[in-house]
Design a protein around this motif. Structure first.
Motif, short mmCIF file in Angstrom:
data_model
loop_
_atom_site.label_atom_id
_atom_site.label_comp_id
_atom_site.label_asym_id
_atom_site.label_seq_id
_atom_site.Cartn_x
_atom_site.Cartn_y
_atom_site.Cartn_z
N GLY A 1 0.83 -1.20 0.00
CA GLY A 1 0.00 0.00 0.00
C GLY A 1 0.86 1.24 0.00
O GLY A 1 2.00 1.23 0.50
N LYS B 1 2.40 5.60 -7.35
CA LYS B 1 2.28 5.95 -5.93
C LYS B 1 3.37 5.26 -5.12
O LYS B 1 3.88 5.82 -4.14
CB LYS B 1 0.91 5.54 -5.41
N ALA C 1 -2.01 6.23 5.03
CA ALA C 1 -1.51 5.51 6.21
C ALA C 1 -0.08 5.01 5.97
O ALA C 1 0.74 5.00 6.89
CB ALA C 1 -2.43 4.34 6.53
N1 LIG Z 1 -5.61 0.45 12.30
C1 LIG Z 1 -5.52 1.76 12.20
O1 LIG Z 1 -5.37 2.49 13.21
C2 LIG Z 1 -5.55 2.41 10.86
C3 LIG Z 1 -5.04 3.72 10.67
C4 LIG Z 1 -5.07 4.27 9.38
C5 LIG Z 1 -5.60 3.53 8.32
N2 LIG Z 1 -6.08 2.26 8.57
C6 LIG Z 1 -6.60 1.44 7.45
O2 LIG Z 1 -5.59 1.34 6.47
C7 LIG Z 1 -6.17 1.24 5.17
C8 LIG Z 1 -5.55 2.29 4.24
O3 LIG Z 1 -5.88 3.60 4.69
P1 LIG Z 1 -5.34 4.91 3.94
O4 LIG Z 1 -5.77 6.07 4.76
O5 LIG Z 1 -3.91 4.78 3.60
O6 LIG Z 1 -6.22 4.84 2.58
P2 LIG Z 1 -5.84 5.42 1.14
O7 LIG Z 1 -4.98 6.63 1.25
O8 LIG Z 1 -7.16 5.51 0.42
O9 LIG Z 1 -4.96 4.25 0.44
C9 LIG Z 1 -5.54 3.04 0.08
C10 LIG Z 1 -4.47 2.04 -0.36
O10 LIG Z 1 -5.13 0.79 -0.62
C11 LIG Z 1 -4.82 0.38 -1.96
N3 LIG Z 1 -5.96 -0.35 -2.52
C12 LIG Z 1 -7.28 -0.01 -2.41
N4 LIG Z 1 -8.05 -0.95 -3.02
C13 LIG Z 1 -7.20 -1.88 -3.54
C14 LIG Z 1 -7.38 -3.07 -4.27
N5 LIG Z 1 -8.61 -3.50 -4.62
N6 LIG Z 1 -6.30 -3.80 -4.62
C15 LIG Z 1 -5.05 -3.38 -4.26
N7 LIG Z 1 -4.81 -2.25 -3.56
C16 LIG Z 1 -5.87 -1.51 -3.20
C17 LIG Z 1 -4.52 1.66 -2.71
O11 LIG Z 1 -3.76 1.35 -3.85
P3 LIG Z 1 -3.73 2.36 -5.11
O12 LIG Z 1 -2.64 3.35 -4.81
O13 LIG Z 1 -3.42 1.49 -6.26
O14 LIG Z 1 -5.09 3.01 -5.21
C18 LIG Z 1 -3.72 2.42 -1.64
O15 LIG Z 1 -2.41 1.93 -1.56
C19 LIG Z 1 -7.69 1.42 5.38
O16 LIG Z 1 -8.28 0.13 5.43
C20 LIG Z 1 -7.78 2.07 6.75
O17 LIG Z 1 -9.01 1.77 7.42
C21 LIG Z 1 -6.06 1.71 9.79
#
Ligand SMILES: NC(=O)c1ccc[n+]([C@@H]2O[C@H](COP(=O)([O-])OP(=O)(O)OC[C@H]3O[C@@H](n4cnc5c(N)ncnc54)[C@H](OP(=O)(O)O)[C@@H]3O)[C@@H](O)[C@H]2O)c1
Length: 273
Positions: free
Chosen positions: A126, A155, A130
């Motif tokens: 990813g 990215k 995050a």
């Molecule tokens: N546990 C915690 O405290 C915490 C904290 C923050 C975030 N999170 C979780 O972490 C995740 C990411 O959050 P974020 O804020 O970084 O979101 P974001 O900025 O929207 O990034 C999403 C990431 O997921 C990838 N992705 C989405 N759909 C995909 C698919 N079908 N196949 C492959 N890759 C895919 C995207 O790839 P592309 O670049 O190709 O679009 C990107 O790398 C979320 O599930 C969020 O709930 C958890």
């Protein structure tokens, strides 16, 4: 007078933050309340004005505002500056100061397991918002190298540059190759949203072994496909809810200057799953 806190983002209706923070306020008998406030993309400026009008005491920032919020801050701490995004804002005498508790919140469960990131090889799946905090976390802990695997290559390339600028060696690969080489890494971190909606893993888990620590940021479901399979293969696993709780505790402590009540917050969080 009751102090009001909030989480802003969109979507926000399933946020667990109000439950966790309100439980902590109640546990410590603090006259504070925490609400979820939906601010759609493109309406952040108006949203911030309305928060000022109600004299908001502090707030969390989530998707899609973590980066854009930076331009509305009067001051920021070092982590916030390094990552280029904020998830926690404190109202300090009318001035908004930004913090980023995702980085230390991410590291906390690793430290609780007495694991060291120093000189480790990391596979980061990813390259979204995050993922930036995670790169900064491994740079701070002096990891050896971070390999970024992301669906969109551009990215991943950007994140490699970001890591290099923080003095961390970095390269990128694709999701298929990442799945074939998991045995080379001490830490494997999923920072994509894959695993949230259906039972799929972002990479093949075939080569994951007992020397790997697999950390999934996805917290709903608690046991993602990636974690289930990794556990079966003997890996150490770290749940997404652990980071969620740790970053919330740090926000709480910034706002209240009180030690966050771990058990009350954890019980409330786990009760929601
Ligand atoms: N546990 C915690 O405290 C915490 C904290 C923050 C975030 N999170 C979780 O972490 C995740 C990411 O959050 P974020 O804020 O970084 O979101 P974001 O900025 O929207 O990034 C999403 C990431 O997921 C990838 N992705 C989405 N759909 C995909 C698919 N079908 N196949 C492959 N890759 C895919 C995207 O790839 P592309 O670049 O190709 O679009 C990107 O790398 C979320 O599930 C969020 O709930 C958890």
């Amino acid at each position: 007078m009751t102090k009001t806190y909030a989480v802003i983002g969109d979507p926000i209706d399933h946020s667990l933050s109000p439950a966790i923070h309100n439980a902590a306020f109640a546990f410590l008998g603090l006259d504070c309340t925490y609400i979820a406030y939906r601010i759609p993309k493109g309406e952040l400026s108006e949203g911030i004005e309305s928060l000022k009008l109600i004299n908001i005491a502090g707030f969390n920032v989530t998707i899609p505002h973590k980066i854009e919020m930076m331009k509305f801050l009067d001051d920021m701490d070092e982590d916030c500056k390094t990552i280029g995004a904020t998830n926690t804002v404190n109202n300090e005498n009318g001035k908004f100061k930004g913090y980023n508790t995702d980085m230390d919140g991410f590291l906390e469960p690793i430290k609780q397991r007495n694991q060291s990131c120093k000189d480790s090889n990391v596979l980061l799946i990813g390259a979204g918002g995050a993922a930036r905090a995670i790169v900064a976390a491994f740079a701070k802990e002096k990891a050896h190298k971070i390999t970024v695997a992301n669906r969109t290559r551009e990215k991943a390339e950007e994140l490699v540059k970001f890591a290099n600028n923080l003095g961390l060696e970095s390269d990128h690969t694709d999701l298929v190759n990442a799945g074939n080489t998991t045995g080379n890494y001490k830490f494997i971190v999923n920072a994509t949203s894959v695993g949230m909606k259906n039972n799929t893993s972002p990479i093949s888990t075939r080569m994951i072994n007992k020397d790997c620590t697999v950390y999934d940021l996805v917290y709903m479901p608690v046991d993602t496909e990636l974690l289930e399979q990794s556990k079966k293969q003997g890996a150490t696993i770290i749940y997404g809810w652990e980071m969620l709780l740790a970053q919330a505790m740090r926000s709480f402590e910034i706002w209240t200057k009180r030690k966050a009540p771990y058990e009350a917050m954890k019980l409330t969080l786990l009760g929601r799953f």
